[in-house]
Design an enzyme around this catalytic site. Structure first.
Site, PDB file in Angstrom:
ATOM      1  N   ASP A  99       0.817  -1.223   0.000  1.00  0.00           N
ATOM      2  CA  ASP A  99       0.000   0.000   0.000  1.00  0.00           C
ATOM      3  C   ASP A  99       0.852   1.275   0.000  1.00  0.00           C
ATOM      4  O   ASP A  99       1.965   1.287   0.521  1.00  0.00           O
ATOM      5  CB  ASP A  99      -0.922  -0.010   1.227  1.00  0.00           C
ATOM      6  CG  ASP A  99      -2.042   1.004   1.101  1.00  0.00           C
ATOM      7  OD1 ASP A  99      -2.433   1.324  -0.031  1.00  0.00           O
ATOM      8  OD2 ASP A  99      -2.535   1.471   2.147  1.00  0.00           O
ATOM      9  N   ASN A 156     -10.971  -3.110  -5.023  1.00  0.00           N
ATOM     10  CA  ASN A 156     -10.240  -2.112  -5.820  1.00  0.00           C
ATOM     11  C   ASN A 156     -10.906  -1.791  -7.163  1.00  0.00           C
ATOM     12  O   ASN A 156     -10.550  -0.811  -7.819  1.00  0.00           O
ATOM     13  CB  ASN A 156      -8.775  -2.532  -6.034  1.00  0.00           C
ATOM     14  CG  ASN A 156      -7.910  -2.380  -4.797  1.00  0.00           C
ATOM     15  OD1 ASN A 156      -6.992  -3.153  -4.565  1.00  0.00           O
ATOM     16  ND2 ASN A 156      -8.179  -1.375  -3.979  1.00  0.00           N
TER      17      ASN A 156
HETATM   18  C1  IPE Z   1      -5.315  -2.699   0.101  1.00  0.00           C
HETATM   19  O1  IPE Z   1      -5.050  -1.356  -0.097  1.00  0.00           O
HETATM   20  C2  IPE Z   1      -5.296  -3.418  -1.208  1.00  0.00           C
HETATM   21  C3  IPE Z   1      -3.994  -3.541  -1.854  1.00  0.00           C
HETATM   22  C4  IPE Z   1      -2.867  -3.063  -1.429  1.00  0.00           C
HETATM   23  C5  IPE Z   1      -3.997  -4.290  -3.076  1.00  0.00           C
HETATM   24  P1  IPE Z   1      -6.234  -0.288  -0.294  1.00  0.00           P
HETATM   25  O2  IPE Z   1      -5.574   1.007  -0.529  1.00  0.00           O
HETATM   26  O3  IPE Z   1      -7.167  -0.771  -1.333  1.00  0.00           O
HETATM   27  O4  IPE Z   1      -6.962  -0.349   1.113  1.00  0.00           O
HETATM   28  P2  IPE Z   1      -7.847   0.739   1.861  1.00  0.00           P
HETATM   29  O5  IPE Z   1      -8.863   1.247   0.866  1.00  0.00           O
HETATM   30  O6  IPE Z   1      -6.923   1.809   2.310  1.00  0.00           O
HETATM   31  O7  IPE Z   1      -8.453   0.005   3.005  1.00  0.00           O
HETATM   32  C1  IPE Z   2      -1.803   0.049  -3.270  1.00  0.00           C
HETATM   33  O1  IPE Z   2      -1.523   1.404  -3.358  1.00  0.00           O
HETATM   34  C2  IPE Z   2      -1.971  -0.596  -4.613  1.00  0.00           C
HETATM   35  C3  IPE Z   2      -3.340  -1.020  -4.921  1.00  0.00           C
HETATM   36  C4  IPE Z   2      -4.377  -0.928  -4.147  1.00  0.00           C
HETATM   37  C5  IPE Z   2      -3.547  -1.596  -6.235  1.00  0.00           C
HETATM   38  P1  IPE Z   2      -2.695   2.467  -3.375  1.00  0.00           P
HETATM   39  O2  IPE Z   2      -3.074   2.719  -4.788  1.00  0.00           O
HETATM   40  O3  IPE Z   2      -3.790   2.070  -2.477  1.00  0.00           O
HETATM   41  O4  IPE Z   2      -1.932   3.735  -2.805  1.00  0.00           O
HETATM   42  P2  IPE Z   2      -2.535   4.812  -1.817  1.00  0.00           P
HETATM   43  O5  IPE Z   2      -2.987   4.077  -0.601  1.00  0.00           O
HETATM   44  O6  IPE Z   2      -3.654   5.475  -2.524  1.00  0.00           O
HETATM   45  O7  IPE Z   2      -1.384   5.722  -1.540  1.00  0.00           O
HETATM   46 MG    MG Z   3      -4.144   2.376  -0.506  1.00  0.00          MG
END
Ligand code: IPE
Ligand code: IPE
Ligand code: MG
Length: 246
Positions: free
Chosen positions: A24, A72
């Site tokens: 993340d 996602n």
């Molecule tokens: C969790 O991260 C999913 C992945 C890293 C693939 P998210 O960014 O989707 O999670 P939330 O929305 O902060 O809970």
């Molecule tokens: C995690 O990074 C990757 C996926 C969920 C695919 P994010 O895209 O959630 O990155 P932040 O949390 O918005 O910084």
């Molecule tokens: Mg995220």
């Protein structure tokens, strides 16, 4: 591989067998640099590749990474398409390198909604991975912890309906046997970079007794030093599994 030569900040005889990562913070990493969020996902895929090599070098047996959750899909179509495109690019470019390092890759999640092109690449990856005997990397793609349990429950119901199983014979082993994680020891350590302290529907069944490590470092910045810190912290934990300290 760029191996570290200095003294290790942890006991290399007590490395976790299985480490899971919520990858993340990619979007914020890019935004901080005035770049589009997709640049963060691209940097995140490089971070994944390096982390896999480091873990394999340390002798970790299983690495599970959260790449795309069942939630996602709520993101803008352009971002979802960019993530899927990056995955294709990554598999096309890097799978051979992983195979050279004897690293096997498999995928946990419902792959049916993915594009035929990506599914074909995943099949090819599975095929190439068969020759590897080293660390296993489980890539969670369109994965949800609840979905994994739900599918297993459905499979159990089907087996009961068709007379292969009786409800009274259902135990943890029977449920787990129908999950992606069957035959894989549960994660010893679950690492979440990116500052959020939640599980976000990752490995709900598997994490019953995992040690959690949270850090504000964003995934694209999560390198060797961070991995070492997480393992050192893990080794300080006293795992009791509901019992008493030894
Ligand atoms: C969790 O991260 C999913 C992945 C890293 C693939 P998210 O960014 O989707 O999670 P939330 O929305 O902060 O809970
Ligand atoms: C995690 O990074 C990757 C996926 C969920 C695919 P994010 O895209 O959630 O990155 P932040 O949390 O918005 O910084
Ligand atoms: Mg995220």
């Amino acid at each position: 591989m760029n191996k570290e030569t200095g003294p290790l900040p942890f006991d290399k005889e007590n490395i976790p067998r299985h480490i899971a990562f919520v990858m993340d913070g990619n979007g914020r990493w890019a935004q901080k640099r005035g770049l589009p969020r997709t640049a963060g996902h691209s940097a995140g895929s490089e971070s994944f590749h390096k982390a896999a090599e480091i873990l394999a070098e340390l002798g970790v047996e299983h690495m599970t990474v959260y790449a795309f959750s069942t939630e996602n899909w709520k993101r803008p179509l352009e971002e979802v398409s960019a993530i899927m495109g990056l995955l294709e690019k990554y598999l096309r470019r890097s799978i051979r390198e992983l195979v050279e390092n004897n690293i096997q890759l498999d995928f946990w999640g419902d792959l049916s909604p993915l594009s035929p092109k990506l599914r074909k690449l995943i099949d090819q990856t599975d095929e190439l991975s068969k020759q590897c005997t080293g660390m296993q990397v489980h890539v969670c793609l369109n994965y949800g912890g609840r979905d994994e349990i739900l599918r297993a429950a459905r499979a159990l119901a089907q087996d009961c309906l068709e007379g292969r199983l009786s409800p009274e014979d259902i135990g943890e082993k029977e449920l787990e046997g129908r999950m992606y994680c069957h035959d894989v020891p549960p994660p010893d350590l679950l690492v979440r970079p990116g500052g959020e302290m939640r599980i976000s529907n990752f490995l709900l069944w598997e994490c019953a007794y995992s040690e959690f490590y949270f850090t504000d470092t964003l995934w694209p910045d999560f390198g060797r030093e961070e991995i070492y810190k997480a393992i050192a912290e893990f080794q300080k934990r006293n795992r009791r599994y509901g019992g008493l300290s030894r």
